[in-house]
Structure formats: C-alpha cells, structure tokens
Design an enzyme around this catalytic site. Structure first.
Site, PDB file in Angstrom:
ATOM      1  N   GLU A 226     -56.495  24.445  81.470  1.00  0.00           N
ATOM      2  CA  GLU A 226     -57.239  25.383  80.675  1.00  0.00           C
ATOM      3  C   GLU A 226     -58.168  25.146  79.603  1.00  0.00           C
ATOM      4  O   GLU A 226     -59.092  25.831  79.284  1.00  0.00           O
ATOM      5  CB  GLU A 226     -55.982  26.344  79.925  1.00  0.00           C
TER       6      GLU A 226
ATOM      7  N   GLU B  28     -37.770  12.551  87.326  1.00  0.00           N
ATOM      8  CA  GLU B  28     -37.633  12.516  85.913  1.00  0.00           C
ATOM      9  C   GLU B  28     -37.136  11.071  85.222  1.00  0.00           C
ATOM     10  O   GLU B  28     -37.338  10.709  84.412  1.00  0.00           O
ATOM     11  CB  GLU B  28     -36.725  13.724  85.177  1.00  0.00           C
TER      12      GLU B  28
END
Length: 287
Positions: free
Chosen positions: A72, A103
């Site tokens: 963004e 992870e």
C-alpha cells in the site's frame, strides 16, 4: 460469580458481540505503545531520508500484515516500489499467503532477508505477535549483524525479538477471545500500529501536505480525480482546472500546484518541486 459461556455455546450474534468486545482493547493497548511507535517512525524516516529502504518481514498473520504495508505505501505516498520491500515466511518475492510450516525455518528467514538485498542503510520492521518466531528472529538477527536498524512489533512484552530491536513496539492486548488466534485482536493491534508507524514516517519525510496525500499516484480514474481534487483544494481553483494542470505535469500533483500558483512551465515546476522535501517549502521560495 458466574463465568461467561464458551464461544460454542453462544448464538451467532453472541459470538460476534464477544469478538467485538475483545477489539475494544486494541486502541488502549496501541496508545500505550505510542511513544515507541513514534520513535520507530522517526528512525524509519531518518534512514529513508539518507537513502535507506524499509523492509518488513514476518510469518503467518504477522507476515501477511507486513506484506500488506509494503503493497500500500508506494501508491499512497509516491515512493518507488523498490524502496519498500516485504517478505512473509514461505511466500517468496511478492508472496502474500506464505506457509505456516515455514515459521520455524531460521535458514529461510535469513535467506529471505538476503534476497531483499538488505543493507546497512536499511531498516527492518520485524513483526511477530509472540516475539519468538524462529523465522523472524533469524532475519532480525541477520539485519542487526549487517549494521541495519531493527524495529520489532509484538503483542508480548520482554520478548527475544524485542531484545534484538533498536526500537521495540510492544502491544499488550491480553488473551484472545478465540485463544491463540492472533489474526483477531493481535492482528488488529498490529495493523493499527504499523499503519500509524508508516504514515507518521511518511509525514516526517514530507510526503503529506496538511492532511492531504500530495504524492498519491494517480494510477486510475478514481485516484486521478482524488489527486486533482487535492490540487484544487490547495490552490483554491475548480477541479477541472486542477485536472488540466495535473495532466500537463504528468500526474505530479506538487508540480501542478506550482504551475497554478506561480505560472511556471510544467517542466520547471517539476524541477522546483524535486528540489524541496515538502511542497510547503517549494511554495515558500516562489512567494
């Protein structure tokens, strides 16, 4: 004293209410961390002003929120896309979804950070709700040893990730309504903190005029109209005239403002705008 019924014994409306009640803790928790969020923003802005980039990294929900920020910011604030980079565990370059299985992979964390081209001038924002995710810890440790700056964003205090950071943002939101699901309250708090941090950094970099997104990229019809509208508001002219100036300046709103206020040719206006960190400073020298 009676305890509250568990989620699976509530009506749909009851579940929604319980979840929303939990979200009321978010703003107070983020406000408590406002000083560290501001310190992180100042650090990011100072290093980006010196040519450094912003790199965001995380795993799971934290990684997806990191990637969302990177997606963004360039369009909102007119930054070259290579100035903002993000990775989520298992997502690869430009990946959003990632994989929960990655992870725990420390080697992947280090490899992903290297793949971004992380350098000593850059700032890493390492996001991990627990503050203990091996992938994210490994990337942050490498960033630190490379001479870069590290900002941590966690929803726990006194974490290994926070210990590695130059600035530790700790959002203590407590137990989730759905225990362990950090995409809920923890995710909301993390996004709010990241939004505040990056927007403040962009303000400090001069990418905002008043409360207007002066550098928004007019990449579509809606954004072209929005950019023309803010030019018209700054100058005090009709939107149609602002749009003509914006088109003449190839979408450069700062230059369009200078054309309309000072009568400069578009190319000269663009040069003057580029010489100053803020539009306010460019306007001041032309008065």
């Amino acid at each position: 004293m009676t305890s509250e019924p568990p989620l699976d014994q509530l009506s749909a409306h009851g579940v929604v209410q319980r979840l929303l009640d939990a979200e009321t803790r978010v703003v107070p928790a983020v406000r408590t961390a406002s000083r560290s969020i501001a310190d992180a923003a100042e650090l990011i802005a100072a290093r980006m002003a010196g040519g450094g980039r912003l790199v965001l990294i995380g795993a799971g929900t934290s990684g997806r929120l990191a990637v969302l920020q990177a997606a963004e910011l360039p369009g909102t604030f007119g930054l070259d896309r290579d100035r903002i980079v993000a990775r989520t565990a298992g997502g690869g370059a430009g990946g959003l979804t990632g994989s929960d299985g990655d992870e725990d992979d420390e080697d992947a964390g280090r490899a992903d950070l290297r793949e971004t081209g992380f350098a000593a001038a850059d700032t890493l924002v390492a996001v991990a709700a627990s503050g203990r995710t091996p992938y994210t810890l490994a990337a942050a440790s490498l960033a630190r040893s490379s001479g870069g700056a590290v900002v941590s964003v966690t929803t726990q205090g006194e974490s290994p990730l926070g210990d590695l950071a130059d600035v530790a943002v700790e959002l203590r939101i407590g137990t989730e309504a759905l225990r362990g699901s950090t995409r809920l309250t923890a995710g909301t708090a993390t996004k709010l903190a990241l939004d505040a941090m990056t927007t403040t950094a962009m303000v400090r970099l001069g990418r905002v005029h008043g409360d207007l997104m002066i550098d928004v990229v007019p990449a579509n019809t809606k954004l072209r109209a929005r950019s023309a509208g803010l030019v018209a508001e700054i100058v005090g002219c009709p939107d149609s005239r602002a749009l003509e100036a914006l088109d003449a300046c190839d979408g450069n709103a700062r230059a369009a403002v200078l054309v309309l206020t000072s009568g400069l040719e578009p190319s000269h206006a663009a040069s003057v705008a580029a010489e100053h960190r803020t539009l306010r400073a460019a306007l001041a020298v032309l008065r």
